[in-house]
Motif scaffolding. Structure first.
Motif, PDB file in Angstrom:
ATOM      1  N   SER A  61     -10.010  -0.775 -12.285  1.00  0.00           N
ATOM      2  CA  SER A  61      -9.155  -0.569 -11.115  1.00  0.00           C
ATOM      3  C   SER A  61      -9.745  -1.234  -9.892  1.00  0.00           C
ATOM      4  O   SER A  61      -9.031  -1.785  -9.061  1.00  0.00           O
ATOM      5  CB  SER A  61      -8.990   0.917 -10.847  1.00  0.00           C
ATOM      6  N   LEU A  79      -8.879  -4.632  -9.869  1.00  0.00           N
ATOM      7  CA  LEU A  79      -7.446  -4.835  -9.621  1.00  0.00           C
ATOM      8  C   LEU A  79      -7.016  -4.558  -8.189  1.00  0.00           C
ATOM      9  O   LEU A  79      -5.919  -4.915  -7.812  1.00  0.00           O
ATOM     10  CB  LEU A  79      -6.624  -3.937 -10.561  1.00  0.00           C
ATOM     11  N   VAL A  80      -7.880  -3.889  -7.413  1.00  0.00           N
ATOM     12  CA  VAL A  80      -7.445  -3.550  -6.053  1.00  0.00           C
ATOM     13  C   VAL A  80      -7.237  -4.834  -5.283  1.00  0.00           C
ATOM     14  O   VAL A  80      -8.013  -5.762  -5.408  1.00  0.00           O
ATOM     15  CB  VAL A  80      -8.426  -2.632  -5.287  1.00  0.00           C
ATOM     16  N   SER A  81      -6.179  -4.855  -4.528  1.00  0.00           N
ATOM     17  CA  SER A  81      -5.926  -6.088  -3.806  1.00  0.00           C
ATOM     18  C   SER A  81      -6.345  -5.948  -2.353  1.00  0.00           C
ATOM     19  O   SER A  81      -6.391  -4.865  -1.804  1.00  0.00           O
ATOM     20  CB  SER A  81      -4.452  -6.422  -3.886  1.00  0.00           C
ATOM     21  N   SER A 110      -4.367  -1.023  -3.327  1.00  0.00           N
ATOM     22  CA  SER A 110      -2.924  -1.028  -3.544  1.00  0.00           C
ATOM     23  C   SER A 110      -2.580  -0.753  -5.006  1.00  0.00           C
ATOM     24  O   SER A 110      -1.419  -0.776  -5.376  1.00  0.00           O
ATOM     25  CB  SER A 110      -2.339  -2.372  -3.108  1.00  0.00           C
ATOM     26  N   ASN A 111      -3.607  -0.500  -5.819  1.00  0.00           N
ATOM     27  CA  ASN A 111      -3.364  -0.231  -7.228  1.00  0.00           C
ATOM     28  C   ASN A 111      -2.602   1.093  -7.401  1.00  0.00           C
ATOM     29  O   ASN A 111      -3.061   2.150  -6.942  1.00  0.00           O
ATOM     30  CB  ASN A 111      -4.717  -0.172  -7.960  1.00  0.00           C
ATOM     31  N   TRP A 151      -1.982   3.029  -9.894  1.00  0.00           N
ATOM     32  CA  TRP A 151      -2.616   4.082 -10.703  1.00  0.00           C
ATOM     33  C   TRP A 151      -3.594   4.889  -9.842  1.00  0.00           C
ATOM     34  O   TRP A 151      -3.612   6.124  -9.882  1.00  0.00           O
ATOM     35  CB  TRP A 151      -3.329   3.424 -11.896  1.00  0.00           C
ATOM     36  N   ILE A 152      -4.387   4.183  -9.038  1.00  0.00           N
ATOM     37  CA  ILE A 152      -5.359   4.881  -8.171  1.00  0.00           C
ATOM     38  C   ILE A 152      -4.625   5.671  -7.082  1.00  0.00           C
ATOM     39  O   ILE A 152      -4.951   6.823  -6.804  1.00  0.00           O
ATOM     40  CB  ILE A 152      -6.355   3.884  -7.535  1.00  0.00           C
ATOM     41  N   MET A 173      -3.297   8.680  -8.530  1.00  0.00           N
ATOM     42  CA  MET A 173      -4.384   9.616  -8.810  1.00  0.00           C
ATOM     43  C   MET A 173      -4.767  10.377  -7.531  1.00  0.00           C
ATOM     44  O   MET A 173      -5.096  11.554  -7.556  1.00  0.00           O
ATOM     45  CB  MET A 173      -5.594   8.847  -9.341  1.00  0.00           C
TER      46      MET A 173
END
Lengths: 173, 251
Positions: free
Chosen positions: A10, A13-15, B54-55, B57-58, B61
């Protein structure tokens, strides 16, 4: 283990994309009342035109967020209330300029999570009597504060900006 | 002598076995601690506080949801949106502005927005010309902004009406003389709506906060914090058993 891998993935993947209530040490209105001893003049305004815009960009490292800046003036001094981001949120600062030198710098509203030490007089009093040179840099060094580097830099930028703007309006008026 | 030596070796084997087991168990967390710890030590240079997660899933969560109040105003072809006091001009965030959007009107230069009790003058491209507050003489407790058929801009609080001349920063109390069309919110297109929500959710959680929460275990709630406490104690155990095993081997 799965959670750890998921979190690591994750993180990849964070932008990157690029607000909180302000701590008000002194309201801009009260600052003006203090500076003008209760007799606050009507604000004047200066448009940020092309040449000045470039100079400001050189000082701040970015464009000023507004196109018309207000200031207050009496015979001796100009007063500016300006915002600049230290780390991530704007710090509202009041500056008094007399004869091309900073006469007073006061942190009015602070929104950052760190660096609030810059509000103390041991730091702000260093700016008294400081002006800018031909390259629009401060003409005297300012001692930083450990852990408040970005806020200190923001204050130095604002001091340079206020002296520059003062020079513009005193020439013009 | 043999029995004493055997007991000594058994004790050493016991502690050595548990030292290795604990080491293996906490290694994953130690790796995460090191990565997040080093990153947090360099938060300024890595700009972690200005980078947002901006994910989806996070964000899910963290239970970061969209607020119920999403307001859109339309003027000409341009859309102005507010979501939880964050403001957008045609989907682009107006970073310099925040507050409750109460209306938008057009003028020759661009637009005038009533945000909270502040009037904001914008260019047609959405660049802020100036913000007017009570320092400029803007009346207090403003509720609405509107426009007469002749283009005059009016603002009102619960009691009075004011004619707005923002270019000169003058707001004069007047009697109502013409029909004023007060700015009203409207339903925005679904695409705009979703885009604004997406941007809002992507500006809540900083990377710095996420790393801090992974570092402390808070990312999975109180159980994560307690787990980190337990692992800290296990680390202490490793330190003591490590010293003891080294000392025992030397002697």
């Amino acid at each position: 283990m799965k959670l750890y891998i998921s979190l690591l993935l994750s993180l990849i993947l964070v932008s990157v994309s690029k607000d909180t209530l302000a701590t008000v040490y002194l309201s801009p209105g009260d600052f003006l009342e203090e500076v003008f001893a209760g007799d606050v003049p009507k604000p004047k305004r200066i448009w940020i035109k092309k040449e000045l815009k470039e100079k400001i960009k050189n000082i701040l490292g970015h464009d000023l967020a507004i196109l018309r800046v207000k200031y207050w003036r009496d015979k001796q001094q100009t007063v500016w209330i300006l915002d600049e981001i230290g780390k991530e949120k704007p710090i509202t600062t009041g500056l008094v300029i007399q004869a091309g030198k900073v006469q007073r710098l006061r942190v009015l509203e602070f929104r950052e999570t760190r660096g609030y030490e810059i509000r103390h007089s041991f730091f702000t009093e260093q700016f008294i009597g400081i002006g800018i040179d031909a390259d629009n840099n401060l003409d005297h060094p300012i001692d930083g504060i450990t852990g408040a580097t970005l806020s200190v830099r923001a204050m130095k930028r604002l001091a340079r900006l206020a002296v520059l703007l003062n020079a513009q309006v005193t020439q013009r008026d | 002598m043999d029995a004493v030596y055997r007991r000594k070796m058994q004790r050493r084997r016991f502690w050595s076995t548990w030292h290795r087991r604990f080491g293996l168990i906490i290694s994953i967390v130690v790796i995460a601690w090191v990565i997040t710890g080093i990153s947090l030590n360099h938060t300024d240079s890595m700009d972690l506080a200005r980078n947002y997660v901006s994910n989806t899933w996070i964000l899910d969560m963290y239970a970061i949801k969209q607020p119920e109040r999403i307001i859109h105003y339309k003027k000409g072809d341009d859309w102005f949106s507010e979501i939880d006091q964050q403001l957008f001009f045609n989907q682009t965030r107006l970073d310099i502005l925040s507050g409750k959007l109460k209306g938008v009107v057009a003028d020759q230069a661009g637009y005038v927005l009533l945000i909270g009790n502040t009037l904001v003058w914008l260019t047609q491209q959405g660049k802020v010309i100036e913000k007017f507050t009570k320092l400029d003489g803007v009346p207090e407790k403003l509720q609405s902004i509107g426009q007469s058929a002749s283009g005059e801009i009016w603002i009102k609080n619960g009691v009075d009406l004011f004619l707005s001349s923002h270019e000169d920063a003058v707001w004069s109390k007047r009697e109502f003389s013409d029909e004023i069309r007060w700015s009203q919110p409207m339903t925005g297109p679904e695409e705009l709506h979703q885009k604004v929500i997406e941007q809002y959710r992507g500006r809540v959680l900083t990377l710095e906060q996420l790393l801090l929460d992974i570092h402390s275990g808070r990312v999975i709630g109180m159980s994560g914090v307690l787990l980190m406490d337990l692992i800290s104690v296990m680390l202490l155990f490793l330190a003591f058993t490590g010293i003891w095993l080294w000392w025992a081997r030397r002697s």
